[in-house]
Scaffold this motif. Structure first.
Motif, PDB file in Angstrom:
ATOM      1  N   MET A   7     -56.005   8.053-115.651  1.00 22.70           N
ATOM      2  CA  MET A   7     -56.081   8.587-114.531  1.00 22.70           C
ATOM      3  C   MET A   7     -55.270   9.995-114.724  1.00 22.70           C
ATOM      4  O   MET A   7     -54.721  10.068-115.560  1.00 22.70           O
ATOM      5  CB  MET A   7     -55.186   7.582-113.398  1.00 22.70           C
ATOM      6  N   ALA A   8     -55.685  10.913-113.870  1.00 17.55           N
ATOM      7  CA  ALA A   8     -54.791  12.313-113.976  1.00 17.55           C
ATOM      8  C   ALA A   8     -53.368  12.108-113.698  1.00 17.55           C
ATOM      9  O   ALA A   8     -52.905  11.154-112.814  1.00 17.55           O
ATOM     10  CB  ALA A   8     -55.327  13.150-112.656  1.00 17.55           C
ATOM     11  N   CYS A  13     -44.038  15.873-114.029  1.00 19.00           N
ATOM     12  CA  CYS A  13     -43.456  14.501-114.236  1.00 19.00           C
ATOM     13  C   CYS A  13     -44.268  13.562-115.015  1.00 19.00           C
ATOM     14  O   CYS A  13     -43.524  12.306-115.223  1.00 19.00           O
ATOM     15  CB  CYS A  13     -42.920  14.129-113.053  1.00 19.00           C
ATOM     16  N   ASN A  14     -45.607  13.774-115.110  1.00 19.21           N
ATOM     17  CA  ASN A  14     -46.431  12.678-115.743  1.00 19.21           C
ATOM     18  C   ASN A  14     -46.693  11.424-114.811  1.00 19.21           C
ATOM     19  O   ASN A  14     -47.232  10.327-115.242  1.00 19.21           O
ATOM     20  CB  ASN A  14     -46.092  12.067-117.197  1.00 19.21           C
ATOM     21  N   SER A  44     -57.878  21.111-112.554  1.00 16.59           N
ATOM     22  CA  SER A  44     -58.084  22.322-113.671  1.00 16.59           C
ATOM     23  C   SER A  44     -59.508  22.728-113.701  1.00 16.59           C
ATOM     24  O   SER A  44     -60.346  21.931-113.123  1.00 16.59           O
ATOM     25  CB  SER A  44     -57.709  21.513-114.949  1.00 16.59           C
ATOM     26  N   SER A  45     -59.733  23.904-114.088  1.00 19.57           N
ATOM     27  CA  SER A  45     -61.002  24.626-114.267  1.00 19.57           C
ATOM     28  C   SER A  45     -62.058  23.584-114.902  1.00 19.57           C
ATOM     29  O   SER A  45     -63.096  23.300-114.547  1.00 19.57           O
ATOM     30  CB  SER A  45     -60.939  25.981-114.646  1.00 19.57           C
ATOM     31  N   GLU A  46     -61.648  23.017-116.075  1.00 21.19           N
ATOM     32  CA  GLU A  46     -62.510  22.133-116.648  1.00 21.19           C
ATOM     33  C   GLU A  46     -62.869  20.977-115.959  1.00 21.19           C
ATOM     34  O   GLU A  46     -64.088  20.488-115.761  1.00 21.19           O
ATOM     35  CB  GLU A  46     -61.605  21.545-117.921  1.00 21.19           C
ATOM     36  N   ILE A  68     -60.516  13.515-114.720  1.00 22.93           N
ATOM     37  CA  ILE A  68     -60.148  14.641-114.066  1.00 22.93           C
ATOM     38  C   ILE A  68     -58.635  14.806-114.537  1.00 22.93           C
ATOM     39  O   ILE A  68     -58.003  14.041-114.963  1.00 22.93           O
ATOM     40  CB  ILE A  68     -59.742  14.316-112.623  1.00 22.93           C
ATOM     41  N   LYS A  69     -58.207  16.098-114.943  1.00 18.90           N
ATOM     42  CA  LYS A  69     -57.098  16.614-115.438  1.00 18.90           C
ATOM     43  C   LYS A  69     -56.575  17.498-114.155  1.00 18.90           C
ATOM     44  O   LYS A  69     -57.190  18.352-113.590  1.00 18.90           O
ATOM     45  CB  LYS A  69     -57.249  17.231-116.598  1.00 18.90           C
TER      46      LYS A  69
END
Length: 78
Positions: A7-8, A13-14, A44-46, A68-69
């Motif tokens: 998961m993202a 803070c991770n 993120s754009s990616e 998802i990032k």
């Protein structure tokens, strides 16, 4: 894939985001604060490009939450 191990995570803070929070972030134009530390996060754009392709087939959307990032800054799609 079990337990959202992919998961993202917040870039500050991770903290692992829940699928529900990622979904709301996907509809937010101005980002969202991390539920843990409050640092503003964006997709993120990616991941935006990945989501654009994913919306074409609703079958794949649940699997996209694991790809998802997040980003600490607002990035353009292309």
């Amino acid at each position: 894939m079990k337990g959202g191990s992919f998961m993202a995570k917040c870039t500050n803070c991770n903290f692992k985001w829940k699928a529900k929070d990622i979904l709301f972030l996907g509809f937010s134009k101005k980002g969202r604060a991390c539920p843990d530390c409050g640092h503003k996060q964006y997709i993120s754009s990616e991941s935006q490009r990945l989501l654009t392709l994913g919306w074409l087939s609703i079958i794949f959307v649940p699997f996209l939450f694991y790809r998802i990032k997040l980003s600490g800054k607002d990035e353009s799609l292309w």
